[in-house]
Design a protein around this motif. Structure first.
Motif, mmCIF file in Angstrom:
data_model
loop_
_atom_site.group_PDB
_atom_site.id
_atom_site.type_symbol
_atom_site.label_atom_id
_atom_site.label_comp_id
_atom_site.label_asym_id
_atom_site.label_seq_id
_atom_site.Cartn_x
_atom_site.Cartn_y
_atom_site.Cartn_z
ATOM 1 N N GLY A 95 -12.221 8.594 -43.346
ATOM 2 C CA GLY A 95 -12.270 9.981 -42.947
ATOM 3 C C GLY A 95 -12.730 10.823 -44.048
ATOM 4 O O GLY A 95 -12.396 10.140 -45.431
ATOM 5 N N THR A 96 -12.916 12.134 -44.186
ATOM 6 C CA THR A 96 -12.992 12.799 -45.276
ATOM 7 C C THR A 96 -12.562 14.288 -44.963
ATOM 8 O O THR A 96 -12.639 15.007 -43.909
ATOM 9 C CB THR A 96 -14.544 12.802 -45.761
ATOM 10 N N THR A 97 -12.068 14.977 -46.084
ATOM 11 C CA THR A 97 -11.985 16.401 -46.050
ATOM 12 C C THR A 97 -12.964 17.106 -47.062
ATOM 13 O O THR A 97 -12.963 16.838 -48.328
ATOM 14 C CB THR A 97 -10.586 16.636 -46.228
ATOM 15 N N PHE A 98 -13.591 18.104 -46.547
ATOM 16 C CA PHE A 98 -14.479 18.783 -47.346
ATOM 17 C C PHE A 98 -14.221 20.293 -47.586
ATOM 18 O O PHE A 98 -14.091 20.862 -46.375
ATOM 19 C CB PHE A 98 -16.106 18.532 -46.727
ATOM 20 N N GLN A 99 -13.831 20.650 -48.624
ATOM 21 C CA GLN A 99 -13.522 21.990 -48.717
ATOM 22 C C GLN A 99 -14.067 22.710 -49.963
ATOM 23 O O GLN A 99 -13.609 22.777 -50.958
ATOM 24 C CB GLN A 99 -11.936 22.098 -48.997
ATOM 25 N N PRO A 100 -15.263 23.283 -49.846
ATOM 26 C CA PRO A 100 -16.059 23.630 -50.769
ATOM 27 C C PRO A 100 -15.634 25.028 -51.447
ATOM 28 O O PRO A 100 -15.729 25.448 -52.686
ATOM 29 C CB PRO A 100 -17.591 23.822 -50.313
ATOM 30 N N THR A 101 -14.842 25.853 -50.509
ATOM 31 C CA THR A 101 -14.212 26.985 -50.809
ATOM 32 C C THR A 101 -12.890 27.427 -50.230
ATOM 33 O O THR A 101 -12.260 26.203 -49.574
ATOM 34 C CB THR A 101 -15.009 28.321 -50.251
ATOM 35 N N GLY A 102 -12.085 28.031 -50.794
ATOM 36 C CA GLY A 102 -10.664 28.223 -50.187
ATOM 37 C C GLY A 102 -10.632 28.930 -48.864
ATOM 38 O O GLY A 102 -9.590 28.604 -48.179
ATOM 39 N N ARG A 103 -11.877 29.083 -48.187
ATOM 40 C CA ARG A 103 -11.862 29.570 -46.742
ATOM 41 C C ARG A 103 -12.378 28.601 -45.721
ATOM 42 O O ARG A 103 -11.866 28.710 -44.560
ATOM 43 C CB ARG A 103 -12.664 30.999 -46.608
ATOM 44 N N PHE A 104 -13.112 27.862 -46.162
ATOM 45 C CA PHE A 104 -13.769 26.797 -45.503
ATOM 46 C C PHE A 104 -13.325 25.291 -45.585
ATOM 47 O O PHE A 104 -13.209 24.797 -46.603
ATOM 48 C CB PHE A 104 -15.503 26.873 -45.556
ATOM 49 N N SER A 105 -12.906 24.716 -44.175
ATOM 50 C CA SER A 105 -12.465 23.348 -44.491
ATOM 51 C C SER A 105 -13.031 22.414 -43.298
ATOM 52 O O SER A 105 -13.280 23.073 -42.285
ATOM 53 C CB SER A 105 -10.787 23.441 -44.457
ATOM 54 N N GLU A 106 -13.450 21.396 -43.683
ATOM 55 C CA GLU A 106 -13.864 20.458 -42.575
ATOM 56 C C GLU A 106 -13.300 18.949 -42.723
ATOM 57 O O GLU A 106 -13.370 18.424 -43.617
ATOM 58 C CB GLU A 106 -15.359 20.473 -42.790
ATOM 59 N N GLN A 107 -12.890 18.454 -41.729
ATOM 60 C CA GLN A 107 -12.173 17.121 -41.709
ATOM 61 C C GLN A 107 -12.954 16.436 -40.619
ATOM 62 O O GLN A 107 -13.131 16.823 -39.448
ATOM 63 C CB GLN A 107 -10.755 17.247 -41.197
ATOM 64 N N VAL A 108 -13.217 15.189 -41.017
ATOM 65 C CA VAL A 108 -14.050 14.305 -40.005
ATOM 66 C C VAL A 108 -13.417 13.035 -40.375
ATOM 67 O O VAL A 108 -13.051 12.474 -41.455
ATOM 68 C CB VAL A 108 -15.594 13.906 -40.473
ATOM 69 N N ASN A 109 -13.038 12.390 -38.949
ATOM 70 C CA ASN A 109 -12.386 10.970 -38.990
ATOM 71 C C ASN A 109 -13.019 10.053 -38.051
ATOM 72 O O ASN A 109 -13.404 10.505 -36.888
ATOM 73 C CB ASN A 109 -10.886 11.074 -38.742
#
Length: 340
Positions: free
Chosen positions: A220-234
């Motif tokens: 899995g990965t957690t992608f958070q380029p900004t403080g507002r957006f977050s994407e988690q994929v597993n």
């Protein structure tokens, strides 16, 4: 609950539930004592009485444990007993009808930071347990040997081996497995994690169980380029083969995604999607909330279920054809907090 001092207490509990002719009553007591800052002793005992459509039963549950934790050494142990007839409708527990005990020891080493700047801590550990399962009619034994490693960038790795036996449906099966899992924060905006599990397993079927070999991989990965957006994929894949013939029994692929966007400190939206190759379905969920102030919140959500099926000769055929919507749900919730 009655305080016995800082971090220590004694308590009592009584519950009763009635529903559709069933009745369940439980009384009990527990205690938690901290003799020193790093030590804790706790125990409880519960007595239950149940009436299920005229069938009466009763049972006792008891547990006692001890833990001691310091910078270098962690030790602990526990014994527990659950009667066959114990039931508590207001609680969560895994099983009944067994008596078991376990012990755990872990010792931590802290390498020299000047010689190993990337390594922070090494912690070998041992976990052993044993007991009797009266429901499955067998003895259970387990030993886990392994180590935990902590690195810079919040890096973590655990590797261990499991040896023992597990009873199921009147038989005892040997367990021999290897496991590993780890995670790392590559950058402030991205992290990775993965796990691997392989070895002997059981096909849990009441009528015809058998020994097998399973392999499970997850990443899995957690992608958070900004403080507002977050994407988690597993992603998880599990395969199970028979131990005697090596024939494949099943393969399952599961994909989970979670997307979150914080528009303002008060408003956020979250979307979840899950794909299950075994059930041949896709589950989606959308949630939005607006928090005017702590305690005063409005929620709105929508969920949908899509399954692979087709309508043929007057009936639905599962796991064939295209994915169609089989369920939808919409909800709205509001709460208001007024302070006096």
């Amino acid at each position: 609950q009655y305080s016995l001092g800082p971090g220590s207490f004694a308590g009592a509990i009584a519950t009763q539930t009635r529903f559709a002719g069933d009745e369940n009553s439980v009384v009990g007591a527990d205690v938690s004592w901290r003799p020193r800052a790093n030590d804790r002793v706790s125990a409880f005992v519960l007595q239950s009485w149940s009436d299920r459509q005229g069938s009466r039963d009763a049972g006792v549950a008891m547990l006692a444990n001890y833990f001691s934790n310091s910078k270098r050494l962690t030790v602990g142990g526990q014994i527990e007993h659950y009667d066959r007839g114990f039931a508590m409708d207001t609680a969560f527990y895994n099983r009944v009808g067994f008596t078991s005990g376990w012990g755990y020891t872990e010792y931590s080493f802290y390498p020299d930071k000047t010689r190993y700047p990337w390594l922070r801590r090494v912690s070998p550990f041992v976990f052993v347990s044993g007991g009797r399962d009266r429901i499955e009619q067998g003895d259970e034994r387990l030993a886990v040997f392994g180590g935990r490693f902590r690195f810079t960038r919040q890096g973590f790795l655990r590797v261990d081996r499991i040896l023992g036996q597990e009873p199921w449906a009147g038989r005892e099966y040997d367990i021999d497995r290897w496991r590993a899992n780890g995670e790392v924060q590559l950058q402030r905006w991205i992290s990775l994690d993965a796990s691997w599990d392989v070895g002997g397993a059981i096909f849990y079927d009441r009528e015809s169980p058998f020994a097998g070999r399973s392999r499970t991989f997850s990443a899995g990965t957690t992608f958070q380029p900004t403080g507002r957006f977050s994407e988690q994929v597993n992603y998880t894949r599990e395969a199970f083969d028979r131990a005697d013939t090596g024939a494949r029994v099943y393969t399952i692929d599961i994909l989970n995604t979670r997307t979150t966007y914080q528009f303002t400190p008060q408003l956020f939206v979250r979307a979840i999607a899950q794909y299950d190759s075994d059930q041949r379905r896709v589950l989606t969920d959308l949630l939005g909330s607006y928090e005017l102030r702590p305690g005063t919140v409005v929620y709105a959500g929508y969920g949908a279920l899509f399954e692979q099926r087709e309508f043929r000769d007057g009936q639905w055929i599962e796991r064939q054809g295209r994915y169609v919507g089989t369920g939808r749900g919409l909800f709205f919730k509001a709460s208001y907090l007024h302070r006096f």
